[in-house]
Write an enzyme that holds these catalytic residues in place. Structure first.
Site, PDB file in Angstrom:
ATOM      1  N   LYS B 207     -54.243 -16.061  23.311  1.00 32.26           N
ATOM      2  CA  LYS B 207     -54.145 -15.775  24.746  1.00 32.26           C
ATOM      3  C   LYS B 207     -55.465 -16.050  25.447  1.00 32.26           C
ATOM      4  O   LYS B 207     -55.502 -16.525  26.590  1.00 32.26           O
ATOM      5  CB  LYS B 207     -53.682 -14.333  24.952  1.00 32.26           C
ATOM      6  N   GLY B 304     -42.180  -7.305  25.782  1.00 26.91           N
ATOM      7  CA  GLY B 304     -40.873  -6.708  26.081  1.00 26.91           C
ATOM      8  C   GLY B 304     -39.950  -7.734  26.711  1.00 26.91           C
ATOM      9  O   GLY B 304     -40.388  -8.547  27.510  1.00 26.91           O
TER      10      GLY B 304
END
Lengths: 429, 429
Positions: B207, B304
Site C-alpha cells: 500500500k 470489509g
C-alpha cells in the site's frame, strides 16, 4: 477536444486571493506538469489597487473593474473570492451567462444561493466548483460528490469552524475562560476582530447546508438550521465533561431521517475515544456515517490562505479538464429532493445539565420526579463541589426527545431550591 | 458523446466480488439517479461455480471462464477482484488490449506491476482505477490524484493494515499479549488464518508503494521498502509507551527527501495527541504532510466487503464517465520520476530502547559512554521495575541517524551487564 490552454481570471485579491496567486506562482509549473494541457492565470480584478499591487504581477494582468474579468471572452474560468452575497452572486451569474466555469470559496453565497446558481450552470452546460467553501484545504466536496456515489450518507458531523475549535482547545488545555481564549485566538489570527459569525455558529451553519445538500442529495435550507453558538459553555463544563470522559466541540450535525433532514449547530459533549475528539486547535474535520463505508473522517486545515488556495487550484484544474475535454458539466449535481425538515423539538438527544441547588432534604426527590413525569431517565447524577450552602449537580440524561426534555427542564427550574440558568449541553450519541 | 449505457464485467466473485454485486443490487438505481447515464453489471466470472451461484444473479450473467468477460466486445469496464499477481496481471493487460477500462482492488499487483499496466493503459488511451487497493473504503487515491494537484506532499504516514492495528488496540486496551490479540483478531475475522503478510508488514508495504507513487509522482519500488513487522512489540512496550505519552502503531512511512524516497514499514511510538493515535481497532487512516495544506488525514474502514465495494463502484462511475464523455484517459498519471532511494541507515529517527541490566555500579556510565561515543544523545532514561538483581531500563534517544544508532547499540549490547535482545522501537518525529 477543447482548448489546449485554459485561461483563468480571479476576482477578489484579499488574503485568499493573494494566496491563490502566490501558490500559482510557486506551483503553476508543477500543476501543468501533472495535467496534459495548460492552465494560465490571465487576469486579476479587485476594487482596491493596493491589493492588486501587492500581488507582484505584470500590471497588464490587473484591473480594478471586475467586468474586465467577467466579460473577457478570452477567460475560461472565473475564480470568485470576494465573499458575501452581493456582488458575488451577480458576478457568478454574469460569469456563467458569459459561458465561463466558476470556482468559488464563498460559503455564505453557496449556502444561500448555491442551488439557483448550480441550476443556471446546468442550463448553460457549465459548472461551479466550491471545494474551498467547506473545510478550507480538506478534500471534502470532491469525495462527497465522487467517492460516495455508491453509498448512502445517513449523518454528517463536522468540526467546521476553526475559531471555536481553537477556543475550546485552549479552554480545555490551559483552563482559560471563553473570553480569554477568544482574545488569544484574535491575537494569533485564528479569530476575526468581529467573531460573531463564528462564535454564534452562523459560519458552521453555512457549511452544514452545503455539506447536507451534497451528502444527502436533499434540499437543506439555511433558515431550517437550529443554531446555537458557544457562549453558554464555561470552563467548568469542559472540566466536568473531561471527568466523565468527554470533550466539548461545536458540531455541525446533519441527519437524513425518515421524517426529513435534521440540521443543527450546537456545542456537544464528544466521547474522548471518538475521532472528532482529537481534532484540536484551529483544525477542522468532518465525520461521515454511511450505509456502506460506515464511518469516514476527513481532517485538516479549515482555513488559511495556502490550504484554501490548494483547494481552489484543484477546482481550477477540474474545471479546466471539463473545458479541455468538452466534458460539459463534469459531474452533474441534479435537482435536490425536498423532503422537509425535522424541527429541533422532535430530535432525540442525550443532555448534560449542570446547576446549583440548595443542599436540603427532598430536593433530589423533586428533581427526580420532575424528570420522571416527562419520561426522561437519568444516566448519571453527580453531586459536585459545594459553594456555601449550595451544591453543584451534574446530570446526564438518557436519550430523550428535545421537547420532552424541555418540558422536564421547565419543571426542574421551577423547583425553588434549584438556582436559575443551568448549563445545558447536548451529547453526541 | 460516447455510449449512454455502460456495461460492466466482474472477474472474481470472492468476498469482495460478492460485496460489489450486493451493493450494486442495493444501490444500482441510486447510482444511476446520481449520474446522467446508466451503468449496468452485465457479467460475472469466477472459476468456482458455487461462488457464482451465491450471487443470486440471472444464470445468463455468470461464467466460469474469465475470457467471457475479458473478450466480450459488449463489456466496457472490467472489475478485477481475483487478487494476487497472476493471472490478475495478465487479465488486466488483456482487458486493456481489448479496449476496456479497468477497476481493481489488487494492492500486490498494483504495487508490483501498476506502472507497467498504467503505461499500457495510457498507450491504449484507457485508464486503471484502484481506489480500493489502499485503505479499502477510505477515499484516498482520488484525493491524492485530484485534490492535491496544486500541492507538494512531503510525507505520508499510514495506518494501512487493519489486522495489526486491531492487535495493537487490543494489546493496549485489554493488556493482551500479541499472540492472544492475534487469536482474537482471527476469531472476529479481522485477521486471516495465515496472517503472515499482515503481521510482517508486507501488506502495508504494498500500500505504501501505491501511495508513494501517487503522492510524490516518483517511482517507489517495493524492493526498496524497509519492512519490519510487529512481532518484536510486547505488551510491556505498549505500557511503557503509554507512560511517556505515546501509543504504538504499525506505520507505513514514505518521505520525499532531497536524496530520494525513504520508504519504510515499522512499529512506531506515536504521540497520544497525534491524530493517528486515535485510529483504533481495525480502522485505517492516512496522514499527509504537504507544502500548502500542511496536514490532512483520511480515516475510515481499511477493509470489509461493503466499504471496499463502495470504493470500487465509485471507480466504476469514474471509468464510465470517461467512456460516456469520451474523456479518454481522465486524469493522466504520467511517467514517474526516478530519484532513487534513501537506505534505512541514512534515515534520521528517535529510538525507544528497553532492556534488562545488572544493577551494579558503573553500568550506567558505560551505557552513557557507548551512546556518547557515537554522538547519540539521550532524551529520557527511566529505570523501571526490578526482576531479581536485574533492573529494567527504558531509554529514548534524540534524533539520530539509524546507522549511528546501530553502531552505538552494538557497543551497548557488548556491555556484559546488559542482557541481550533489547526491545527497539522508533518514534514518530
Amino acid at each position: 477536444m477543447g482548448k489546449e490552454c485554459i485561461r483563468v481570471g480571479l476576482v477578489g485579491a484579499g488574503t485568499i486571493g493573494k494566496g491563490v496567486v502566490d501558490l500559482y506562482k510557486r506551483n503553476g509549473d508543477l500543476i501543468n506538469d501533472r495535467i496534459d494541457f495548460a492552465v494560465t492565470l490571465a487576469k486579476v480584478a479587485d476594487q482596491d489597487h493596493k491589493r492588486l499591487q501587492a500581488l507582484d504581477l505584470d500590471e497588464k494582468m490587473l484591473s480594478t473593474d471586475a467586468a474586465e474579468v467577467l466579460d473577457d471572452p478570452e477567460i475560461d474560468i472565473v475564480i470568485e473570492l470576494i465573499g458575501g452575497i452581493e456582488p458575488a452572486r451577480s458576478f457568478i451569474a454574469q460569469a456563467l451567462e458569459n459561458g465561463k466555469y466558476v470556482v468559488t470559496a464563498n460559503k455564505d453565497m453557496m449556502a444561500r444561493h448555491g442551488q439557483e446558481l448550480l441550476a443556471l450552470a446546468r442550463e448553460k452546460n457549465l459548472n461551479i466548483f466550491y471545494e474551498a467553501s467547506v473545510g478550507g484545504g480538506i478534500p471534502l466536496i470532491r469525495p462527497l460528490k465522487h467517492s460516495l456515489v455508491a453509498d448512502r450518507v445517513s449523518r454528517v458531523l463536522g468540526i467546521v469552524n476553526g475559531t471555536t475549535n481553537y477556543i475550546f482547545t485552549r479552554m480545555a488545555q490551559d483552563d482559560l475562560s471563553l473570553e480569554d481564549a477568544l482574545s488569544e485566538a484574535q491575537r494569533l489570527g485564528f479569530a476575526e476582530a468581529d467573531p460573531t459569525n463564528d462564535i454564534e455558529g452562523l459560519d458552521a451553519a453555512y457549511k452544514l447546508v452545503i455539506m447536507a445538500n451534497l451528502a444527502f442529495g436533499k434540499k437543506a435550507d439555511f433558515d431550517q438550521v437550529h443554531i446555537e453558538g458557544i457562549k453558554g459553555v464555561t470552563y467548568e463544563d469542559i472540566a466536568y465533561a473531561r471527568e466523565i470522559g468527554y470533550t466539548i466541540k461545536l458540531l455541525a450535525i446533519g441527519e437524513d431521517l425518515p421524517e426529513g433532514l435534521a440540521l443543527r449547530i450546537h456545542p456537544a459533549l464528544v466521547p474522548m475515544e471518538h475521532p472528532l475528539a482529537s481534532v484540536l486547535n484551529e483544525l477542522n474535520a468532518v465525520f461521515i456515517e454511511s450505509e456502506a463505508a460506515k464511518e469516514l473522517m476527513f481532517y485538516g486545515p479549515g482555513a488559511g490562505p495556502m490550504p484554501t488556495a490548494a483547494a481552489i487550484l484543484s477546482d481550477v484544474v477540474e474545471a479546466a479538464r471539463c473545458i479541455r475535454f468538452n466534458v460539459s458539466n463534469g459531474v452533474v449535481e441534479g435537482e435536490l429532493q425536498d423532503t422537509g425538515f425535522v424541527p429541533i423539538g422532535a430530535v432525540e438527544c442525550r443532555f448534560y445539565l449542570r446547576f446549583l441547588v440548595e443542599d436540603r432534604a427532598g430536593v433530589f426527590a423533586s428533581l427526580a420526579n420532575a424528570f420522571a413525569d416527562e419520561g426522561v431517565s437519568l444516566d448519571m447524577v453527580i453531586q459536585k463541589r459545594r459553594v456555601g450552602n449550595l451544591a453543584e449537580v451534574v446530570l446526564v440524561t438518557h436519550e430523550v426527545r428535545e421537547e420532552a426534555f424541555h418540558r422536564a427542564l421547565s419543571k426542574v427550574t421551577g423547583i425553588t431550591a434549584i438556582k436559575p440558568n443551568p448549563s445545558i449541553i447536548r451529547l453526541l450519541g
